[in-house]
Design an enzyme around this catalytic site. Structure first.
Site, mmCIF file in Angstrom:
data_model
loop_
_atom_site.group_PDB
_atom_site.id
_atom_site.type_symbol
_atom_site.label_atom_id
_atom_site.label_comp_id
_atom_site.label_asym_id
_atom_site.label_seq_id
_atom_site.Cartn_x
_atom_site.Cartn_y
_atom_site.Cartn_z
ATOM 1 N NE ARG A 107 -3.597 -2.178 2.790
ATOM 2 C CZ ARG A 107 -3.346 -3.297 3.462
ATOM 3 N NH1 ARG A 107 -2.182 -3.462 4.059
ATOM 4 N NH2 ARG A 107 -4.258 -4.259 3.549
ATOM 5 C CE LYS A 165 -6.275 -0.387 4.479
ATOM 6 N NZ LYS A 165 -7.556 -0.584 3.777
ATOM 7 C CG HIS A 181 -4.788 0.413 -4.126
ATOM 8 N ND1 HIS A 181 -4.200 0.315 -2.890
ATOM 9 C CD2 HIS A 181 -5.767 -0.522 -4.140
ATOM 10 C CE1 HIS A 181 -4.802 -0.632 -2.186
ATOM 11 N NE2 HIS A 181 -5.755 -1.153 -2.924
ATOM 12 N NE ARG A 207 -2.959 -3.617 -1.349
ATOM 13 C CZ ARG A 207 -2.507 -4.419 -0.383
ATOM 14 N NH1 ARG A 207 -1.210 -4.641 -0.271
ATOM 15 N NH2 ARG A 207 -3.337 -5.006 0.459
ATOM 16 C CG HIS A 250 -6.727 -9.318 2.113
ATOM 17 N ND1 HIS A 250 -7.797 -9.815 1.414
ATOM 18 C CD2 HIS A 250 -5.953 -8.680 1.200
ATOM 19 C CE1 HIS A 250 -7.679 -9.494 0.122
ATOM 20 N NE2 HIS A 250 -6.562 -8.812 -0.023
ATOM 21 C CE1 TYR A 279 -6.847 -17.465 2.382
ATOM 22 C CE2 TYR A 279 -6.732 -15.159 3.010
ATOM 23 C CZ TYR A 279 -7.289 -16.171 2.253
ATOM 24 O OH TYR A 279 -8.287 -15.886 1.364
#
Length: 300
Positions: free
Chosen positions: A150, A174, A240, A243, A266, A275
């Site tokens: 990002r 994030k 983005h 990305r 994510h 995951y």
């Protein structure tokens, strides 16, 4: 009640949005457009008070707007404005119920993100390094695409976060979630040349802006737009997009959706839980086997 009286109530509500809730002029104008459309519909159908609108009638209004060609996205915004307005009227005691509560607009088709194909991506990242800031631009582009970062993650990087010997970058994503992402060989070369040119300390930003502070996301966005045009790419290029291109190219080559989403970091907890069993060695193999510019240099 006349249409003028209804409009007066709407204008009072819009002033509340602007003054008390401090919504932007653009948002307030969008609300005005949506609420005035409802008042025009009320005049056409003989409804004289907001209290006379029930859910069934309002559903008919939305259906009519849809038949008239209003897009699902616009209908969603219109319903949001109506819900907010009626909720305000309800609090004031002007209504007994919110007729927009529970109404849903047609679902908007999911718009797939645009990407650059591998040839376009190569064309973009191979900017001349002898130009002013050429080494920085090359390293920035290569790293964004190489590791699917990002723009906020790129701007926050310091040299301590990069392990050039092991071809890894530690990213603070994030929600403060840390992840380790591979760095491809082209990005490694560009970063090494940029670091040598900068003689950078380990605590320094990888990409400094003014006064040695980290470069801003806005500065990266503007520079990417300039570089894309300079390289003859006339799509709307933004951080983005790189990305998206990273994710698409790795997924297309590997077919490993879970591995790609882990690499992207994510934030959704349900996705993350799926995951967690994937170990980093497997992710690195997915990356090495699939990324167009990630082939590692053999170690001596």
């Amino acid at each position: 009640m006349s249409s003028d009286a209804l409009r007066t109530q709407v204008e009072a509500y819009l002033e509340h949005l602007s003054v008390e809730r401090r919504l932007s002029a653009n948002t307030t104008e969008n609300y005005r457009r949506d609420l005035m459309a409802m008042i025009d519909w009320m005049a056409e159908t003989g409804i004289v008070r907001f209290a006379d609108i029930d859910g069934e009638r309002l559903r008919g209004f939305i259906a009519g707007e849809h038949r008239r060609g209003l897009s699902p996205k616009s209908l969603q915004r219109r319903l949001s404005a109506l819900r907010s307005f009626f909720r305000h009227q309800l609090k004031r005691g002007s209504l007994a119920a919110n007729p927009a509560q529970g109404l849903r607009a047609p679902k908007a088709p999911r718009k797939l993100p645009q990407i650059l194909d591998p040839d376009e991506m190569t064309q973009l990242v191979e900017v001349p390094t002898d130009a002013p800031l050429g080494l920085r631009d090359r390293a920035m582009l290569e790293l964004l695409y190489s590791s699917g970062l990002r723009v906020s993650e790129l701007c926050a990087l310091r040299w301590r976060d990069l392990d050039l010997a092991e071809a890894l970058v530690r990213v603070n994503g994030k929600g403060g979630k840390m992840r380790i992402v591979p760095v491809g060989s082209h990005a490694l070369t560009a970063l090494t040349e940029w670091k040598t040119d900068q003689r950078a300390a380990i605590e320094s930003p990888v990409f400094p802006g003014r006064a040695g502070k980290p470069i801003t996301a806005r500065a990266v966005q503007l520079r990417l737009r300039q570089l894309a045009q300079q390289q003859g790419i006339w799509k709307r290029v933004h951080p983005h997009l790189l990305r998206h291109s990273f994710a698409s190219h790795v997924l297309e080559s590997s077919g490993d959706l879970r591995g790609v989403q882990e690499l992207l970091g994510h934030a959704d907890i349900a996705t993350t839980q799926i995951y967690t069993h994937l170990d980093f060695q497997r992710l690195a193999k997915v990356y090495d086997d699939a990324h167009p510019r990630a082939k590692r240099r053999s170690k001596a």
